[in-house]
Design a protein around this motif. Sequence first.
Motif, mmCIF file in Angstrom:
data_model
loop_
_atom_site.group_PDB
_atom_site.id
_atom_site.type_symbol
_atom_site.label_atom_id
_atom_site.label_comp_id
_atom_site.label_asym_id
_atom_site.label_seq_id
_atom_site.Cartn_x
_atom_site.Cartn_y
_atom_site.Cartn_z
ATOM 1 N N GLU A 224 0.831 -1.203 0.000
ATOM 2 C CA GLU A 224 0.000 0.000 0.000
ATOM 3 C C GLU A 224 0.868 1.257 0.000
ATOM 4 O OE1 GLU A 224 -2.885 0.037 3.085
ATOM 5 O OE2 GLU A 224 -3.895 -1.803 2.420
ATOM 6 N N GLN A 227 2.344 1.698 -3.492
ATOM 7 C CA GLN A 227 1.372 2.215 -4.455
ATOM 8 C C GLN A 227 1.068 3.679 -4.188
ATOM 9 O OE1 GLN A 227 0.470 1.284 -7.182
ATOM 10 N NE2 GLN A 227 -0.179 -0.838 -7.357
ATOM 11 N N ALA A 228 0.966 4.058 -2.921
ATOM 12 C CA ALA A 228 0.677 5.458 -2.596
ATOM 13 C C ALA A 228 1.804 6.372 -3.083
ATOM 14 C CB ALA A 228 0.476 5.608 -1.088
ATOM 15 N N ASP A 231 1.473 6.538 -6.875
ATOM 16 C CA ASP A 231 0.294 7.302 -7.297
ATOM 17 C C ASP A 231 0.516 8.807 -7.130
ATOM 18 O OD1 ASP A 231 -0.985 4.956 -7.890
ATOM 19 O OD2 ASP A 231 -2.168 4.879 -6.048
ATOM 20 N N GLU A 232 1.160 9.174 -6.021
ATOM 21 C CA GLU A 232 1.409 10.595 -5.770
ATOM 22 C C GLU A 232 2.323 11.182 -6.838
ATOM 23 O OE1 GLU A 232 3.190 13.524 -2.243
ATOM 24 O OE2 GLU A 232 3.232 11.335 -2.005
ATOM 25 N N ILE A 234 2.985 9.932 -9.918
ATOM 26 C CA ILE A 234 2.369 9.858 -11.249
ATOM 27 C C ILE A 234 1.389 11.003 -11.444
ATOM 28 C CG2 ILE A 234 0.797 8.506 -12.691
ATOM 29 C CD1 ILE A 234 2.171 5.985 -11.505
ATOM 30 N N ALA A 235 0.668 11.356 -10.382
ATOM 31 C CA ALA A 235 -0.302 12.446 -10.480
ATOM 32 C C ALA A 235 0.384 13.783 -10.742
ATOM 33 C CB ALA A 235 -1.121 12.529 -9.196
ATOM 34 N N GLU A 244 4.455 4.148 -14.077
ATOM 35 C CA GLU A 244 3.154 3.585 -14.436
ATOM 36 C C GLU A 244 3.271 2.078 -14.652
ATOM 37 O OE1 GLU A 244 2.150 5.877 -17.834
ATOM 38 O OE2 GLU A 244 1.729 7.700 -16.686
ATOM 39 N N ALA A 247 3.571 0.457 -11.248
ATOM 40 C CA ALA A 247 2.276 0.430 -10.556
ATOM 41 C C ALA A 247 1.399 -0.702 -11.086
ATOM 42 C CB ALA A 247 1.573 1.777 -10.702
ATOM 43 N N GLU A 248 1.424 -0.885 -12.395
ATOM 44 C CA GLU A 248 0.648 -1.978 -12.989
ATOM 45 C C GLU A 248 1.162 -3.336 -12.524
ATOM 46 O OE1 GLU A 248 1.051 -1.313 -17.148
ATOM 47 O OE2 GLU A 248 -0.177 0.518 -17.154
ATOM 48 N N ASP A 251 0.005 -3.986 -9.005
ATOM 49 C CA ASP A 251 -1.419 -4.349 -9.019
ATOM 50 C C ASP A 251 -1.610 -5.808 -9.396
ATOM 51 O OD1 ASP A 251 -2.537 -1.984 -8.194
ATOM 52 O OD2 ASP A 251 -2.744 -1.157 -10.222
#
Length: 586
Positions: A224, A227-228, A231-232, A234-235, A244, A247-248, A251
């Motif tokens: 987790e 991923q966080a 995600d932060e 990538i945004a 990316e 992250a995939e 997942d």
Amino acid sequence: MPKRLASRLVIATTILALTPLLAPAPATAQGVSGPYLAAEHAARRGDISEAARLYARVLARDPENIRLMEQTMLHQVAAGQVAQAVVIARKLDRMVPGHHLGVLILAADGLKAEKYHKVRELLETGGPDGGPFVGTVIEAWADFGDGDTERAYALLDTLESDGTGGPIGKILAAYHAGLIGAASEDDEKALSAFARAAGESSNGGTNRLIRAQAGALARQGQLEEAQALLDERIALSRGAPRLERLAEALDAGDLPAPISTTPEQGAAEALFAISGYVARGNNRLIGLAYARLATYLDPGLVEAQLLIGDILAQDEQYGLAIEAYARIPEVAPEAIDAEIGRAQALQDADEVDEGLGVLRELVARHEDSVEAHTALGDMLRMTKRYSDAAKAFDGAIALIGEPEQRNWVLFYRRGIAYERSKQWEKAEADFKTALELEPDQPLVLNYLGYSWVEMGSHLEEAQKMIERAVDQRPDDGYIVDSLGWVLYRVGKFEEALGHMARAVELNPSDPVINDHYGDVLWVNGRKLEARFQWRRALSFAPEEDEINRIRRKLDVGLDLVLEEEAAGQDAALLGTADEPKEGNGG
């Protein structure tokens, strides 16, 4: 401080140590002046491969000339001819033990051959000028290869703590301590080191550091958190394909391997980091040489290969750049960027149709890539295929979903394509959308305001918009020209004069700006100066329709031309609206 670290220099000193290699090398042997001058000329114009070939030819006739050896090695490495450079480096090391460039080349070759003890000896000796502090990092990886991880950590800890490498040295040392920890299957130690590197970095560090941190977190079972972190970033990023892809993978339950698992990969990582830093300055040849050494050590370091293509393209070595981009595998996360770079290099080499073909194939293979559609739209727009460009931007905009602030540029560029293809209502709507997303964007304020001025509408609002743009970019000649032009169009002739003079000062060779300045001079009664500016405008190759109009003004003056245009007496002499300029960096 240990002697071996005292001999390492910070980045700035590294650059200073290598920069003299770019100075002319006296050719002392008989019969070499011609090839030597040819080599110097090739080097000056940036023809790296030809310079390497010619320097080697001169060196064969003057084999003891150390400066020629330096020049030949540097250009050979920059051209990707590392094996040839190694031969010279060995001879140079016998003549001048510890020579900074020679040691670096031999260290790379030693790592490649897994002769880690030899690499340590080379880097510890150092030359009288010292060596790049990246040598400390490479030495640590040689220790790792020899199984002496504790010594590797000790070297990096000293570099991180004693300040010899400055802020960048601290970050690099901590980052590589983390990489060695990860390669040693000690992700807990790796995370501690990565955290130190992130703490010393702006914005939490580079995407590569984020990737290394996320990988270590995932291998520690902290999915987790990993991923966080991804995600932060990538945004916040405008394209982060490696993140990316990671992250995939997370997942899907796949744990990533460490970024570097061998001494060769670790040293390549260090050289790549330095190459990017150096290449951003005025030493792109040296940055290119570092990147080439990185790919010599780790051919799978795609990011370094991409940087090589970018540096070569910046230096207008389009053939070599195209070759570099083409080496990047289609399955690599950077493949889209590589194809875009290849297409741009083809365009810059006057092979526009080939470049467009690359981008059309890219869009066909990656229909869901905003970047691919955008690149195609940009090339079509730059080659004045405006209707097709608008359709390409349609594809990009359809993929973004709800527009965000950063998407203003897509609407701006599609607006330009619509405007130039005479679809004004659609263009105006896109410019307004761009301003809703980025209300004070100077390029959009300028383009929309200028367009309104040319159409004679919303003049008061257009003036305010362009004034806001000038406030933000007072040194952008195109935007300053727009302000002078709107003042001229609303009859504020004296007020327009100063702005137009400033615009010409900022962009002295732009034909439209010089033409505009001539018009403003004319209406202010300075007719001799006006004719001078119109002649200057003609000398800067204006658009074909403007050439006739400027010549007519030189023949009969601006007043009669305006009367003719207003009355529509001679359609052949009608002026068309000038294309709004996008400003610097638009």
